[in-house]
Scaffold this active site. Structure first.
Site, mmCIF file in Angstrom:
data_model
loop_
_atom_site.group_PDB
_atom_site.id
_atom_site.type_symbol
_atom_site.label_atom_id
_atom_site.label_comp_id
_atom_site.label_asym_id
_atom_site.label_seq_id
_atom_site.Cartn_x
_atom_site.Cartn_y
_atom_site.Cartn_z
ATOM 1 N N TYR A 107 0.840 -1.215 0.000
ATOM 2 C CA TYR A 107 0.000 0.000 0.000
ATOM 3 C C TYR A 107 0.872 1.261 0.000
ATOM 4 O O TYR A 107 0.645 2.181 -0.796
ATOM 5 C CB TYR A 107 -0.903 -0.030 1.232
ATOM 6 C CG TYR A 107 -1.800 1.182 1.387
ATOM 7 C CD1 TYR A 107 -2.978 1.293 0.665
ATOM 8 C CD2 TYR A 107 -1.478 2.211 2.285
ATOM 9 C CE1 TYR A 107 -3.818 2.401 0.822
ATOM 10 C CE2 TYR A 107 -2.300 3.306 2.445
ATOM 11 C CZ TYR A 107 -3.470 3.409 1.714
ATOM 12 O OH TYR A 107 -4.291 4.498 1.858
ATOM 13 N N LYS B 267 1.084 4.221 -2.873
ATOM 14 C CA LYS B 267 0.743 5.638 -2.666
ATOM 15 C C LYS B 267 1.943 6.535 -3.005
ATOM 16 O O LYS B 267 1.761 7.656 -3.496
ATOM 17 C CB LYS B 267 0.247 5.868 -1.232
ATOM 18 C CG LYS B 267 -1.110 5.221 -0.957
ATOM 19 C CD LYS B 267 -2.248 5.787 -1.831
ATOM 20 C CE LYS B 267 -3.613 5.294 -1.416
ATOM 21 N NZ LYS B 267 -4.703 5.816 -2.245
#
Ligand SMILES: NC(=O)c1ccc[n+]([C@@H]2O[C@H](COP(=O)([O-])OP(=O)(O)OC[C@H]3O[C@@H](n4cnc5c(N)ncnc54)[C@H](OP(=O)(O)O)[C@@H]3O)[C@@H](O)[C@H]2O)c1
Length: 237
Positions: free
Chosen positions: A161, A165
């Site tokens: 994750y 990002k």
């Protein structure tokens, strides 16, 4: 209605995306294309649409599927043809597992990048002709403090994750440089009580979305290429 503002929000069926749509529709000049993977089971969104006097248009969009992205454009163009698209909010994302940098699985990292990076990139490309026609021309990529090298807590890995990002941040920076006629920036919505953020999170979806929309609606050319927080402060990369 020359002061109409058009919006497209991905992942609008729950969490921050749903709250954004709810707050947008409080203003009578906003028209919202609210997209989600399964409109037929998006009951909260359907309920909002019913009370929106036709200003919420629910469109099916799975951002990890390029065919779905292009079908969504066909479904949304009836709404966007007249005014173009003023604001594109790439909100949909996944945080599949709390993996770390030495136990990554190929499947997880690729799936996370497909939804969190490739999705916003291709969605933006597909809607570019409508953004070009819009008055505001704003692309908002919802990022996270976990995508910041400086802010991501050292012990908190959530590797796939966080990597996705960070990549989304770079994509945004490149969009801003490539198209100075558009305004493209990232926003960290804070730690929010949603399925992703969990119930221990500090912020309600309502407060996060309200701050975020204040940042978005007041954006200027100077906002392009920046990494904002929902409260208008800037984050370090
Ligand atoms: N909550 C936090 O504390 C926090 C913190 C920092 C950043 N963020 C970011 O804020 C944004 C919204 O997060 P949230 O907390 O609202 O998350 P959430 O409650 O888990 O909601 C995620 C949304 O993304 C949608 N989605 C997932 N995969 C999709 C796909 N392939 N195509 C289209 N939609 C898809 C989900 O739809 P389905 O219902 O179909 O799965 C859902 O609508 C995300 O970008 C997230 O990374 C959240």
């Amino acid at each position: 209605m020359s002061d109409v503002r058009t919006w497209l929000v991905t992942g609008a069926n729950r969490g921050i995306g749903l709250e954004i749509v709810k707050q947008l529709i409080a203003s009578p000049t906003n028209v919202v294309v609210a997209t989600c993977r399964k409109p037929e089971s998006a009951s909260a969104l359907q309920e909002l649409a019913t009370s929106s006097s036709g200003r919420i248009h629910i469109v099916c969009l799975d951002v990890s599927d390029s065919a779905s992205i292009s079908t969504s454009v066909d479904l949304a163009k009836g709404v966007l043809n007249a005014h173009g698209l003023d604001y594109l909010i790439n909100n949909a994302a996944i945080m599949p597992v709390h993996d770390n940098s030495f136990n990554l699985s190929e499947e997880t990292i690729l799936r996370t990048f497909k939804v969190n990076v490739v999705g916003p990139a291709l969605t933006t490309q597909a809607y570019l002709p409508y953004l070009e026609k819009g008055k505001r021309k704003i692309i908002v990529n919802i990022s996270s403090a976990l995508g910041s090298l400086s802010l991501c807590p050292q012990k908190q890995q959530i590797a796939s994750y966080s990597l996705s990002k960070s990549a989304l941040n770079m994509l945004t920076s490149k969009q801003a440089v490539a198209r100075p006629d558009l305004i493209s920036f990232v926003i960290d919505p804070g730690w929010v009580r949603t399925d992703m953020g969990g119930q221990a999170a500090l912020l309600s979806p309502k407060d996060s979305a309200a701050g975020l929309l204040e940042v978005v609606t007041s954006a200027t050319k100077e906002s392009s290429g920046k990494f904002f927080r929902y409260d208008g402060e800037t984050n370090p990369w």
